[in-house]
Scaffold this motif. Structure first.
Motif, PDB file in Angstrom:
ATOM      1  N   ASP A   1      41.100  42.490  43.942  1.00 30.45           N
ATOM      2  CA  ASP A   1      41.297  41.266  43.170  1.00 30.45           C
ATOM      3  C   ASP A   1      42.688  41.291  42.553  1.00 30.45           C
ATOM      4  O   ASP A   1      43.239  42.371  42.287  1.00 30.45           O
TER       5      ASP A   1
ATOM      6  N   PHE B   1      28.909  34.136  41.852  1.00 28.40           N
ATOM      7  CA  PHE B   1      29.409  33.609  40.573  1.00 28.40           C
ATOM      8  C   PHE B   1      30.538  32.617  40.873  1.00 28.40           C
ATOM      9  O   PHE B   1      31.722  32.944  40.722  1.00 28.40           O
TER      10      PHE B   1
ATOM     11  N   HIS C   1      39.037  31.764  35.416  1.00 27.18           N
ATOM     12  CA  HIS C   1      37.964  30.914  34.887  1.00 27.18           C
ATOM     13  C   HIS C   1      37.084  31.754  33.959  1.00 27.18           C
ATOM     14  O   HIS C   1      36.624  31.293  32.919  1.00 27.18           O
ATOM     15  N   SER C   2      36.901  33.030  34.359  1.00 29.40           N
ATOM     16  CA  SER C   2      36.175  33.985  33.510  1.00 29.40           C
ATOM     17  C   SER C   2      37.189  34.613  32.556  1.00 29.40           C
ATOM     18  O   SER C   2      38.239  34.033  32.282  1.00 29.40           O
TER      19      SER C   2
ATOM     20  N   HIS D   1      36.045  42.598  38.583  1.00 28.08           N
ATOM     21  CA  HIS D   1      35.846  41.771  39.785  1.00 28.08           C
ATOM     22  C   HIS D   1      35.982  42.593  41.066  1.00 28.08           C
ATOM     23  O   HIS D   1      35.213  42.415  42.013  1.00 28.08           O
TER      24      HIS D   1
ATOM     25  N   HIS E   1      45.103  38.848  39.682  1.00 23.79           N
ATOM     26  CA  HIS E   1      45.205  37.692  38.791  1.00 23.79           C
ATOM     27  C   HIS E   1      46.631  37.603  38.260  1.00 23.79           C
ATOM     28  O   HIS E   1      47.288  38.636  38.049  1.00 23.79           O
TER      29      HIS E   1
ATOM     30  N   PRO F   1      33.479  29.977  40.986  1.00 25.48           N
ATOM     31  CA  PRO F   1      34.476  29.588  39.976  1.00 25.48           C
ATOM     32  C   PRO F   1      34.235  28.176  39.435  1.00 25.48           C
ATOM     33  O   PRO F   1      34.728  27.825  38.379  1.00 25.48           O
TER      34      PRO F   1
HETATM   35  C1  LIG Z   1      33.964  35.484  38.572  1.00 23.19           C
HETATM   36  C2  LIG Z   1      34.909  34.335  38.702  1.00 23.19           C
HETATM   37  C3  LIG Z   1      34.236  33.097  38.137  1.00 23.19           C
HETATM   38  O1  LIG Z   1      35.078  31.999  38.076  1.00 23.19           O
HETATM   39  O2  LIG Z   1      36.001  34.728  37.934  1.00 23.19           O
HETATM   40  P1  LIG Z   1      37.563  34.246  37.907  1.00 23.19           P
HETATM   41  O3  LIG Z   1      38.097  34.532  36.557  1.00 23.19           O
HETATM   42  O4  LIG Z   1      37.705  32.860  38.381  1.00 23.19           O
HETATM   43  O5  LIG Z   1      38.243  35.299  38.877  1.00 23.19           O
HETATM   44  P2  LIG Z   1      38.498  35.404  40.452  1.00 23.19           P
HETATM   45  O6  LIG Z   1      38.573  36.852  40.746  1.00 23.19           O
HETATM   46  O7  LIG Z   1      39.669  34.572  40.835  1.00 23.19           O
HETATM   47  O8  LIG Z   1      37.240  34.813  41.196  1.00 23.19           O
HETATM   48  C4  LIG Z   1      35.943  35.226  40.880  1.00 23.19           C
HETATM   49  C5  LIG Z   1      35.236  34.104  40.199  1.00 23.19           C
HETATM   50  O9  LIG Z   1      34.086  33.825  40.961  1.00 23.19           O
END
Ligand SMILES: C[C@@]1(CO)OP(=O)(O)OP(=O)(O)OC[C@H]1O
Ligand SMILES: Nc1ccn([C@@H]2O[C@H](COP(=O)(O)O)[C@@H](O)[C@H]2O)c(=O)n1
Length: 290
Positions: A141, A194, A167-168, A175, A143, A196
């Motif tokens: 992952d 989960f 989003h989280s 993640h 970010h 987004p």
């Molecule tokens: C868990 C989720 C939920 O919005 O978290 P995010 O913070 O959006 O992070 P990302 O690793 O981009 O994707 C996973 C999402 O499903």
């Protein structure tokens, strides 16, 4: 035999035969008409004559130990039985003597023949052994770093002027671990479970998502053997926070801290992590099913 085409001859003294061996048997006999389970010998074989004197040492590379099942086209086996004049130690020898090509397919070293009391000991141990399945999975992952957001990794808020967007809570460490676990279980990925788009996940602590992931694994009967993750971040220095990250993740996963490893590395100023535009995490997980 009616319209049945294949006959599998199995030795009642081989109780550890597996479904996999039977599947290989059927696949092989469809192509060759006569095939037997066998395994390459591991010992050097000696031909011994009178007074226990060795008369030959055959090339081990060509020697396989025959097992059962031995599988034949029904007509080939019937004709071989009708033509048989002497005793053979296995059905394959009889079919070979009738002039047919017999091939070997990979048997199983566990498919032991119980002949003497020692064999019985070995087979008893094998049958008492719990059959454990293992699965490995990987996760990744990344970010973006956004000024003014809290930097959360493994449930720890690390003091830093920028945090991970998302989003989280943007916890890329949690993640990546979730994706490694789901990958090992063959249960999709974090977005499947989960999404987004789910408004209830806005700002959620990813440790809660880790907890829910354990529920997904439990549905398939999977237990966690261990998890290992590496965070790629130029800054801040993360190693002082690693013990708490491990503890948080272990608690969320209901495992011992020793089953969770967390590490950090810079990328020597290379790439988006090196330019401090974001943080990336890679993880692997091993699951077992008793
Ligand atoms: C868990 C989720 C939920 O919005 O978290 P995010 O913070 O959006 O992070 P990302 O690793 O981009 O994707 C996973 C999402 O499903
Ligand atoms: N954000 C980081 C990155 C690294 N560390 C620790 O420093 C060690 C050396 O990192 P290199 O990238 O220079 O190999 C690394 O093993 C970590 O212990 C850190 O704490 N935080």
């Amino acid at each position: 035999m009616g319209e049945r085409r294949w006959v599998a001859v199995h030795d009642g003294a081989r109780p550890c035969v597996s479904g996999d061996v039977l599947e290989r048997a059927l696949a092989e006999v469809r192509g060759t008409g006569a095939a037997i389970a066998a395994v390459p010998v591991k010992d050097t074989i000696k031909v011994v004559g009178e007074e226990r004197v060795i008369s030959d040492t055959p090339d081990r590379a060509t020697l396989w130990a025959a097992q059962t099942p031995q599988v034949f086209d029904y007509q080939i086996l019937l004709d071989a039985h009708r033509a048989a004049g002497v005793e053979y130690t296995d059905d394959a020898a009889m079919v070979e003597a009738a002039g047919h090509r017999v091939t070997v397919f990979w048997g199983d070293y566990h498919n032991l023949k119980v002949t003497t009391p020692e064999d019985l000991d070995m087979v008893s141990l094998l049958l008492a052994r719990p059959a454990v399945e293992y699965r490995v999975g990987n996760g990744a992952d990344a970010h973006a770093l956004a000024a003014g957001r809290a930097l959360v990794l493994g449930g720890v808020t690390v003091p830093h002027p920028a945090g991970l967007a998302g989003h989280s809570d943007g916890d890329a460490l949690s993640h990546a671990v979730i994706d490694a676990l789901l990958g090992a279980a063959g249960c999709g990925d974090i977005g499947t479970h989960f999404p987004p788009e789910d408004p209830s996940l806005a700002g959620i602590s990813s440790l809660l998502l880790l907890e829910r992931t354990v529920g997904v694994l439990a549905e398939g009967g999977w237990c966690i053997a261990n998890v290992d993750a590496t965070m790629l971040a130029q800054r801040p220095r993360l190693s002082p926070h690693v013990p708490l990250m491990r503890r948080n993740i272990a608690t969320a996963l209901s495992v011992e801290q020793s089953q969770v490893s967390v590490k950090a590395t810079t990328t020597d100023y290379l790439g988006f992590t090196g330019r401090e535009e974001g943080i990336a995490v890679v993880a692997v997980a091993l699951l077992y099913r008793p």
